[in-house]
Structure formats: C-alpha cells, structure tokens
Design a protein around this motif. Structure first.
Motif, mmCIF file in Angstrom:
data_model
loop_
_atom_site.group_PDB
_atom_site.id
_atom_site.type_symbol
_atom_site.label_atom_id
_atom_site.label_comp_id
_atom_site.label_asym_id
_atom_site.label_seq_id
_atom_site.Cartn_x
_atom_site.Cartn_y
_atom_site.Cartn_z
ATOM 1 N N LYS A 1 -0.931 26.367 -11.415
ATOM 2 C CA LYS A 1 -1.766 26.227 -10.231
ATOM 3 C C LYS A 1 -3.237 26.470 -10.573
ATOM 4 C CE LYS A 1 1.748 27.438 -6.762
ATOM 5 N NZ LYS A 1 1.652 26.165 -6.017
ATOM 6 N N PHE A 2 -3.473 27.449 -11.443
ATOM 7 C CA PHE A 2 -4.841 27.762 -11.831
ATOM 8 C C PHE A 2 -5.495 26.584 -12.550
ATOM 9 C CE2 PHE A 2 -7.747 29.176 -15.169
ATOM 10 C CZ PHE A 2 -8.716 29.824 -14.417
ATOM 11 N N VAL A 3 -4.801 26.015 -13.533
ATOM 12 C CA VAL A 3 -5.363 24.887 -14.287
ATOM 13 C C VAL A 3 -5.591 23.691 -13.362
ATOM 14 C CG1 VAL A 3 -4.879 23.172 -16.086
ATOM 15 C CG2 VAL A 3 -4.465 25.607 -16.517
ATOM 16 N N HIS A 4 -4.640 23.436 -12.486
ATOM 17 C CA HIS A 4 -4.788 22.320 -11.542
ATOM 18 C C HIS A 4 -6.004 22.526 -10.644
ATOM 19 C CE1 HIS A 4 -3.630 18.993 -8.951
ATOM 20 N NE2 HIS A 4 -3.781 19.795 -7.905
ATOM 21 N N ARG A 5 -6.258 23.775 -10.270
ATOM 22 C CA ARG A 5 -7.367 24.097 -9.366
ATOM 23 C C ARG A 5 -8.714 24.080 -10.081
ATOM 24 N NH1 ARG A 5 -8.540 27.101 -4.675
ATOM 25 N NH2 ARG A 5 -10.293 28.555 -4.885
ATOM 26 N N GLN A 6 -8.773 24.710 -11.261
ATOM 27 C CA GLN A 6 -10.049 24.916 -11.942
ATOM 28 C C GLN A 6 -10.393 23.825 -12.963
ATOM 29 O OE1 GLN A 6 -12.288 27.102 -11.270
ATOM 30 N NE2 GLN A 6 -11.223 28.616 -9.995
ATOM 31 N N TYR A 7 -9.375 23.233 -13.597
ATOM 32 C CA TYR A 7 -9.635 22.255 -14.663
ATOM 33 C C TYR A 7 -8.776 21.005 -14.459
ATOM 34 C CZ TYR A 7 -11.556 26.509 -16.681
ATOM 35 O OH TYR A 7 -12.266 27.668 -16.878
ATOM 36 N N PRO A 8 -8.906 20.346 -13.322
ATOM 37 C CA PRO A 8 -8.026 19.212 -13.012
ATOM 38 C C PRO A 8 -8.189 18.027 -13.956
ATOM 39 C CG PRO A 8 -9.853 19.321 -11.453
ATOM 40 C CD PRO A 8 -9.899 20.582 -12.259
ATOM 41 N N ASN A 9 -9.338 17.913 -14.612
ATOM 42 C CA ASN A 9 -9.600 16.762 -15.478
ATOM 43 C C ASN A 9 -9.450 17.062 -16.967
ATOM 44 O OD1 ASN A 9 -10.319 15.084 -13.232
ATOM 45 N ND2 ASN A 9 -12.297 16.160 -13.152
ATOM 46 N N CYS A 10 -8.912 18.235 -17.299
ATOM 47 C CA CYS A 10 -8.751 18.576 -18.715
ATOM 48 C C CYS A 10 -7.654 17.734 -19.349
ATOM 49 C CB CYS A 10 -8.454 20.060 -18.883
ATOM 50 S SG CYS A 10 -6.801 20.578 -18.377
ATOM 51 N N GLN A 11 -7.688 17.635 -20.675
ATOM 52 C CA GLN A 11 -6.694 16.835 -21.394
ATOM 53 C C GLN A 11 -5.485 17.660 -21.850
ATOM 54 O OE1 GLN A 11 -10.236 16.284 -22.063
ATOM 55 N NE2 GLN A 11 -9.728 14.888 -20.388
ATOM 56 N N GLY A 12 -5.619 18.975 -21.793
ATOM 57 C CA GLY A 12 -4.499 19.817 -22.209
ATOM 58 C C GLY A 12 -4.758 21.269 -21.877
ATOM 59 N N ALA A 13 -3.680 22.031 -21.707
ATOM 60 C CA ALA A 13 -3.798 23.462 -21.430
ATOM 61 C C ALA A 13 -2.525 24.173 -21.859
ATOM 62 C CB ALA A 13 -4.078 23.708 -19.953
ATOM 63 N N LYS B 1 -0.324 21.553 -19.462
ATOM 64 C CA LYS B 1 -0.729 20.163 -19.258
ATOM 65 C C LYS B 1 -0.955 19.526 -20.609
ATOM 66 C CE LYS B 1 -4.199 17.228 -17.006
ATOM 67 N NZ LYS B 1 -5.416 17.184 -16.156
ATOM 68 N N ASP B 2 -0.605 18.257 -20.745
ATOM 69 C CA ASP B 2 -0.789 17.576 -22.027
ATOM 70 C C ASP B 2 -0.944 16.074 -21.818
ATOM 71 O OD1 ASP B 2 -0.900 16.803 -24.657
ATOM 72 O OD2 ASP B 2 1.232 17.130 -25.063
ATOM 73 N N ASP B 3 -2.127 15.575 -22.165
ATOM 74 C CA ASP B 3 -2.383 14.143 -22.120
ATOM 75 C C ASP B 3 -2.187 13.508 -23.492
ATOM 76 O OD1 ASP B 3 -2.930 14.378 -19.469
ATOM 77 O OD2 ASP B 3 -5.101 14.071 -19.623
ATOM 78 N N GLY B 4 -1.388 14.183 -24.341
ATOM 79 C CA GLY B 4 -1.070 13.631 -25.652
ATOM 80 C C GLY B 4 -1.815 14.248 -26.809
ATOM 81 N N ILE B 5 -2.485 15.383 -26.579
ATOM 82 C CA ILE B 5 -3.275 16.006 -27.649
ATOM 83 C C ILE B 5 -2.667 17.304 -28.176
ATOM 84 C CG2 ILE B 5 -5.422 15.019 -26.752
ATOM 85 C CD1 ILE B 5 -5.812 18.229 -25.964
#
Length: 238
Positions: free
Chosen positions: A15-27, A104-108
């Motif tokens: 929830k934190f990553v979605h709220r604070q870093y919605p456009n990040c490529q990974g977490a 979260k992971d956009d492939g990196i």
C-alpha cells in the motif's frame, strides 16, 4: 484508512509503494520483517527503483502503523552503493536486495537481485599483509589497554572497542563480511556458530563479573596465525 492501525508488513509495504511511488519500476521489502527477526520496534525497510529520479536518496515515513525507511534509487545509482558496501565489507544494500520480497516489478528486479547475490557469494576482498599488520597493532594496543586498566568505567568502553576490532579481524582475515551493532553478532554467526557462542560468552562473562581471561584468550587465538601481538618494530608513515 486509519493510518495508526498497523497492517501486516507485506500489505503495508504494498500500500505504501502504491501510494508514494506509483510510477516506480520496482520495489522490495527487506530487513528484519523479511528475516523473521522483527521486534516491537522494527521498521519496514523498502528499496525502490525509479528510473525518473536523478540521484539516490533515503527518506523516513510513518504510515499504516509502521515506521518506514525507504531507499530510493534509479536504475544505475544502486551499483555505486553495491561497490561502496563491498569496499567496506558491510553489504547492507546487496543484502537488502538479495533477501528482499518483491512488492513491484516491471522486469528489472531479477537482474538486480542476481548482481546482489553474486557479490554476497563472492565475499569481500582479502586484506593485504600490510593491512593485517596494521590491524594487529591496533588490536594489540586495545588489548594492552584492557589488560592494564583498573578503572571499571574506562575498562567497559575498552571492552566495547575490543569487541568491534576483534570481530572485524576474525571476519576479514577469513574473507567474510563484517557488521556493525547487532550485525556484529549476526556476521559472526554466519561465519561460525560455535565461534560466535565463544565470543558472546567471553564478553558476557566480562560484563557480568569482570573476568578478562576469556577475552584475552580470544584475541590471542585470533592473532596467533598472523604473528601474534604486535608492538615492537611497528611503523607507519616513516
């Protein structure tokens, strides 16, 4: 949402990553909650990868009932932290990445984890003979202060110094990662569980009843393969 309510670690991190870093490529969620070592005062350690930031930074939050430490990197800045951590033999960032649970992971993430795993497996570079000689001298100096001291207050802080210097010497001469604070014990256990027990027992004995012999023996055993205590003849900068 009641932000004072403490969510489960992974849910809070997501929830934190979605709220604070919605456009990040990974977490990644890392730290004690991932290792199963969390206490009442543990926080959430979150590593974020965002290609749009110019430079890395660290920031602290309190959300979803948790204290949260965030380590934000672009897709190259983490490499410098990997290198610096390896040079000081304290692999904080590689360890967080390696053990981290993917949020979260956009492939990196797979590539970054692979880099971290390889560094951790390789271990730090071994000390040179000159470095070992210098470390022997300072360890001997602290030991002599400890043996000769009769002031309990001063003696306790010399013992603290000895614990740091001895753990560093043992781990680095065996090409193992070192740690600070609670990671001194964790690093020793990763190296050798039985040795870690002896180490803890020696310092525990001293702090409880003032007995010095176990600590003195530990230092001498560590120094012996490298020439023993060193004072006479040592020179630097001459």
């Amino acid at each position: 949402m009641d932000y004072l309510k403490k969510l489960m670690p992974l849910e809070a991190a997501q929830k934190f990553v979605h709220r604070q870093y919605p456009n990040c490529q990974g977490a990644l969620l890392a730290g004690s909650v991932v290792r199963g070592e969390a206490t009442e005062t543990s926080d959430l350690d979150i590593v974020v990868f965002d290609k749009y930031i110019q430079s890395s930074y660290r920031e602290s939050f309190v959300e979803f009932g948790w204290a949260i430490e965030v380590f934000v990197h672009n897709l190259t800045s983490y490499k410098l932290y990997f290198e610096e951590d390896c040079l000081r033999a304290r692999p904080s960032m590689p360890r967080m990445v390696s053990e981290g649970i993917v949020i979260k992971d956009d492939g990196i993430i797979g590539l970054v984890k692979c880099e971290a795993d390889k560094l951790l497996e390789k271990g730090p570079e071994g000390w040179s003979l000159d470095t070992i000689k210098t470390k022997r001298y300072f360890l001997t100096d602290a030991l002599d202060d400890f043996i000769g001291c009769s002031n309990r207050a001063e003696e306790m802080f010399i013992a603290n110094t000895l614990a740091v210097l001895l753990s560093e010497f043992v781990l680095r001469t065996n090409c193992k990662w070192i740690g600070d604070s609670k990671w001194i014990v964790r690093s020793l256990k990763q190296f050798d569980e039985k040795y870690a027990e002896h180490f803890i027992e020696a310092f525990d004995c001293y702090y409880k009843n003032g007995g010095k012999n176990q600590i003195i023996n530990l230092v001498d055993i560590a120094l012996q393969p490298h020439g023993g205590r060193l004072f006479e003849g040592y020179s630097i900068g001459k």
